[in-house]
Design a protein around this motif. Structure first.
Motif, PDB file in Angstrom:
ATOM      1  N   ARG A  47       7.181  -6.570 -22.521  1.00 42.77           N
ATOM      2  CA  ARG A  47       7.256  -5.061 -22.119  1.00 42.77           C
ATOM      3  C   ARG A  47       7.774  -5.130 -20.643  1.00 42.77           C
ATOM      4  N   TYR A  48       7.042  -6.118 -19.841  1.00 47.93           N
ATOM      5  CA  TYR A  48       7.088  -6.163 -18.462  1.00 47.93           C
ATOM      6  C   TYR A  48       8.448  -7.083 -18.005  1.00 47.93           C
ATOM      7  N   GLY A  49       8.947  -7.504 -19.162  1.00 50.54           N
ATOM      8  CA  GLY A  49      10.263  -8.483 -18.653  1.00 50.54           C
ATOM      9  C   GLY A  49       9.828  -9.931 -18.370  1.00 50.54           C
ATOM     10  N   ILE A  50       8.540 -10.267 -18.641  1.00 54.04           N
ATOM     11  CA  ILE A  50       8.012 -11.505 -18.305  1.00 54.04           C
ATOM     12  C   ILE A  50       8.276 -12.541 -19.206  1.00 54.04           C
ATOM     13  N   ILE A  51       8.934 -13.738 -18.741  1.00 49.56           N
ATOM     14  CA  ILE A  51       9.627 -14.685 -19.771  1.00 49.56           C
ATOM     15  C   ILE A  51       8.209 -15.536 -19.712  1.00 49.56           C
ATOM     16  N   LEU A  52       7.416 -15.817 -20.996  1.00 51.99           N
ATOM     17  CA  LEU A  52       6.298 -16.972 -21.139  1.00 51.99           C
ATOM     18  C   LEU A  52       7.292 -18.110 -21.432  1.00 51.99           C
ATOM     19  N   LYS A  53       7.173 -19.105 -20.702  1.00 54.32           N
ATOM     20  CA  LYS A  53       7.890 -20.227 -20.951  1.00 54.32           C
ATOM     21  C   LYS A  53       7.401 -21.196 -22.381  1.00 54.32           C
ATOM     22  N   THR A  54       8.093 -21.768 -22.901  1.00 55.17           N
ATOM     23  CA  THR A  54       7.762 -22.813 -23.945  1.00 55.17           C
ATOM     24  C   THR A  54       7.601 -24.250 -23.329  1.00 55.17           C
ATOM     25  N   GLN A  55       7.184 -25.014 -24.068  1.00 56.51           N
ATOM     26  CA  GLN A  55       6.734 -26.321 -23.641  1.00 56.51           C
ATOM     27  C   GLN A  55       8.133 -27.026 -23.045  1.00 56.51           C
ATOM     28  N   GLU A  56       9.216 -26.919 -23.771  1.00 62.80           N
ATOM     29  CA  GLU A  56      10.362 -27.495 -23.478  1.00 62.80           C
ATOM     30  C   GLU A  56      10.956 -26.738 -22.195  1.00 62.80           C
ATOM     31  N   GLN A  57      10.805 -25.488 -21.823  1.00 67.77           N
ATOM     32  CA  GLN A  57      11.055 -24.906 -20.755  1.00 67.77           C
ATOM     33  C   GLN A  57      10.186 -25.335 -19.376  1.00 67.77           C
ATOM     34  N   ILE A  58       9.047 -25.503 -19.938  1.00 70.19           N
ATOM     35  CA  ILE A  58       8.068 -25.940 -18.690  1.00 70.19           C
ATOM     36  C   ILE A  58       8.467 -27.360 -18.305  1.00 70.19           C
ATOM     37  N   GLN A  59       8.871 -28.182 -19.124  1.00 71.86           N
ATOM     38  CA  GLN A  59       9.239 -29.379 -18.930  1.00 71.86           C
ATOM     39  C   GLN A  59      10.488 -29.346 -18.162  1.00 71.86           C
ATOM     40  N   GLY A  60      11.550 -28.597 -18.582  1.00 75.36           N
ATOM     41  CA  GLY A  60      12.703 -28.309 -17.493  1.00 75.36           C
ATOM     42  C   GLY A  60      12.219 -28.006 -16.258  1.00 75.36           C
ATOM     43  N   MET A  61      11.386 -27.189 -16.074  1.00 70.73           N
ATOM     44  CA  MET A  61      10.949 -26.611 -14.673  1.00 70.73           C
ATOM     45  C   MET A  61      10.201 -27.692 -13.992  1.00 70.73           C
ATOM     46  N   ARG A  62       9.303 -28.538 -14.631  1.00 76.35           N
ATOM     47  CA  ARG A  62       8.835 -29.476 -13.981  1.00 76.35           C
ATOM     48  C   ARG A  62       9.837 -30.407 -13.094  1.00 76.35           C
ATOM     49  N   GLU A  63      10.815 -30.704 -13.819  1.00 74.82           N
ATOM     50  CA  GLU A  63      12.035 -31.482 -13.304  1.00 74.82           C
ATOM     51  C   GLU A  63      12.603 -30.678 -12.168  1.00 74.82           C
ATOM     52  N   SER A  64      13.158 -29.607 -12.333  1.00 70.78           N
ATOM     53  CA  SER A  64      13.813 -28.896 -11.348  1.00 70.78           C
ATOM     54  C   SER A  64      12.862 -28.627 -10.131  1.00 70.78           C
ATOM     55  N   GLY A  65      11.570 -28.302 -10.544  1.00 74.25           N
ATOM     56  CA  GLY A  65      10.366 -28.201  -9.364  1.00 74.25           C
ATOM     57  C   GLY A  65      10.213 -29.445  -8.347  1.00 74.25           C
ATOM     58  N   LYS A  66      10.312 -30.452  -9.295  1.00 73.36           N
ATOM     59  CA  LYS A  66      10.104 -31.827  -8.465  1.00 73.36           C
ATOM     60  C   LYS A  66      11.358 -32.145  -7.672  1.00 73.36           C
ATOM     61  N   LEU A  67      12.585 -31.921  -8.225  1.00 71.33           N
ATOM     62  CA  LEU A  67      13.865 -32.006  -7.199  1.00 71.33           C
ATOM     63  C   LEU A  67      13.755 -31.090  -6.276  1.00 71.33           C
ATOM     64  N   ALA A  68      13.642 -29.765  -6.364  1.00 72.54           N
ATOM     65  CA  ALA A  68      13.333 -28.994  -5.059  1.00 72.54           C
ATOM     66  C   ALA A  68      12.522 -29.437  -4.101  1.00 72.54           C
ATOM     67  N   ALA A  69      11.200 -30.065  -4.512  1.00 74.10           N
ATOM     68  CA  ALA A  69      10.345 -30.555  -3.619  1.00 74.10           C
ATOM     69  C   ALA A  69      10.743 -31.678  -2.839  1.00 74.10           C
ATOM     70  N   GLN A  70      11.438 -32.479  -3.699  1.00 73.06           N
ATOM     71  CA  GLN A  70      12.089 -33.801  -3.059  1.00 73.06           C
ATOM     72  C   GLN A  70      13.170 -33.488  -2.035  1.00 73.06           C
ATOM     73  N   ILE A  71      14.022 -32.523  -2.152  1.00 73.01           N
ATOM     74  CA  ILE A  71      14.978 -32.024  -1.363  1.00 73.01           C
ATOM     75  C   ILE A  71      14.438 -31.527  -0.189  1.00 73.01           C
TER      76      ILE A  71
END
Ligand code: MF3
Ligand code: CO
Ligand code: CO
Length: 303
Positions: A47-71
């Motif tokens: 109802r608030y438009g909040i997307i609760l992430k699945t395990q697969e999405q979380i894994q994808g975000m771990r990778e993008s987050g790690k890359l953003a931090a490295q850059i």
């Protein structure tokens, strides 16, 4: 899913709508929900438009987050007296391409943001546009990297000190860092979103600094800016945190007044109204079953 007229989970015996119903202004006290409650209410987050992430999405975000931090780490190491923010931008842009990622700021918004990262120097609060000004002895600089990797966003920023930085600037940089890290330590399922702003606001105030209210943190992951808004100041938004939520905390802390003025010419650069310095640090966070995970783990040390 609890209904508005059901008895509140907190044990008060009152109806939920009159007690801990998480609308703005509904309640001001901070009571954690019993463990497990948050799992019942996916509908509520929708109802608030909040997307609760699945395990697969979380894994994808771990990778993008790690890359953003490295850059971010690599770009920060390059920042020094005589380097232009444009050079930092070009370097970060190349790192995105090399990793198969897209810099999210490029052409984002209206008017389209013209560069790949944000570089905010001294009195610039956020959304500074890289240009040909060279960094000078005594500057403080925020570098903000958001990358899109395999469709997932990672958003993170930190401060860099250039040469000999005066006491006022060092103070605001340290206070902003403490604000971010203190607010991260409290994150776990069941606490209201408003606790984040409460922790940040009271610490900053105690240290004689002000908290910017014109810009906020945000849900992130599938899109650049998702619900909910994450306020860095005292607020009554008591949406309970729940596993699978991903959002940024990115407090902007000013040495002087909190007000921001947007540059007339570029419509992006936000500066402090009084010209005093401002500092910001940002992480992308995941709420886990037992607490939280920092998805953008940079190292504070190279500073
Ligand atoms: N990375 C910023 C944030 O933390 C947003 C920058 S928008 C841009 O939300 F267009 F300026 F890049
Ligand atoms: Co952000
Ligand atoms: Co950012």
């Amino acid at each position: 899913m609890i209904g508005r007229n059901d008895t509140c989970w907190c044990g008060s015996g009152n109806k939920w709508k009159k007690c801990h119903f998480p609308d703005i202004g509904a309640q001001k006290t901070v009571t954690p929900m019993p463990y497990g409650f948050e799992k019942l209410s996916d509908q509520y987050y929708k109802r608030y438009g909040i997307i609760l992430k699945t395990q697969e999405q979380i894994q994808g975000m771990r990778e993008s987050g790690k890359l953003a931090a490295q850059i971010l780490d690599a770009t920060c190491k390059m920042a020094a007296i005589g380097i232009t923010t444009q050079q930092l931008n070009d370097f970060a842009y190349k790192l995105h391409l090399k990793a198969g990622a897209i810099p999210a700021p490029l052409h984002y918004g209206e008017p389209p943001f013209p560069k790949s990262i944000c570089t905010s120097v001294n009195d610039v609060i956020c959304h500074g546009i890289p240009n040909n000004r060279t960094l000078l002895d005594g500057d403080i600089l925020n570098i903000d990297v958001t990358c899109i990797l395999n469709g997932y966003y990672g958003d993170t920023s930190r401060m860099v000190l250039i040469g000999n930085v005066d006491e006022e600037k060092r103070h605001v940089v340290d206070v902003a860092y403490e604000c971010l890290m203190r607010s991260i330590t409290i994150l776990r399922p069941g606490i209201p979103l408003s606790d984040i702003g409460q922790v940040i606001h009271s610490y900053a105030e105690n240290e004689g600094c002000s908290v910017v209210t014109q810009f906020v943190g945000h849900g992130v992951g599938i899109q650049f800016h998702e619900p909910p808004q994450v306020y860095h100041y005292r607020n009554p938004s008591n949406i309970p945190l729940t596993p699978g939520m991903t959002f940024t905390i990115e407090p902007m802390i000013n040495a002087g007044v909190k007000e921001a003025v947007i540059d007339d010419a570029d419509q992006w650069t936000a500066r402090t109204k009084d010209g005093k310095p401002s500092a910001q640090w940002e992480h992308t966070l995941l709420i886990t079953e037992t607490g939280h995970e920092i998805l953008t783990p940079w190292n504070k040390e190279p500073l």
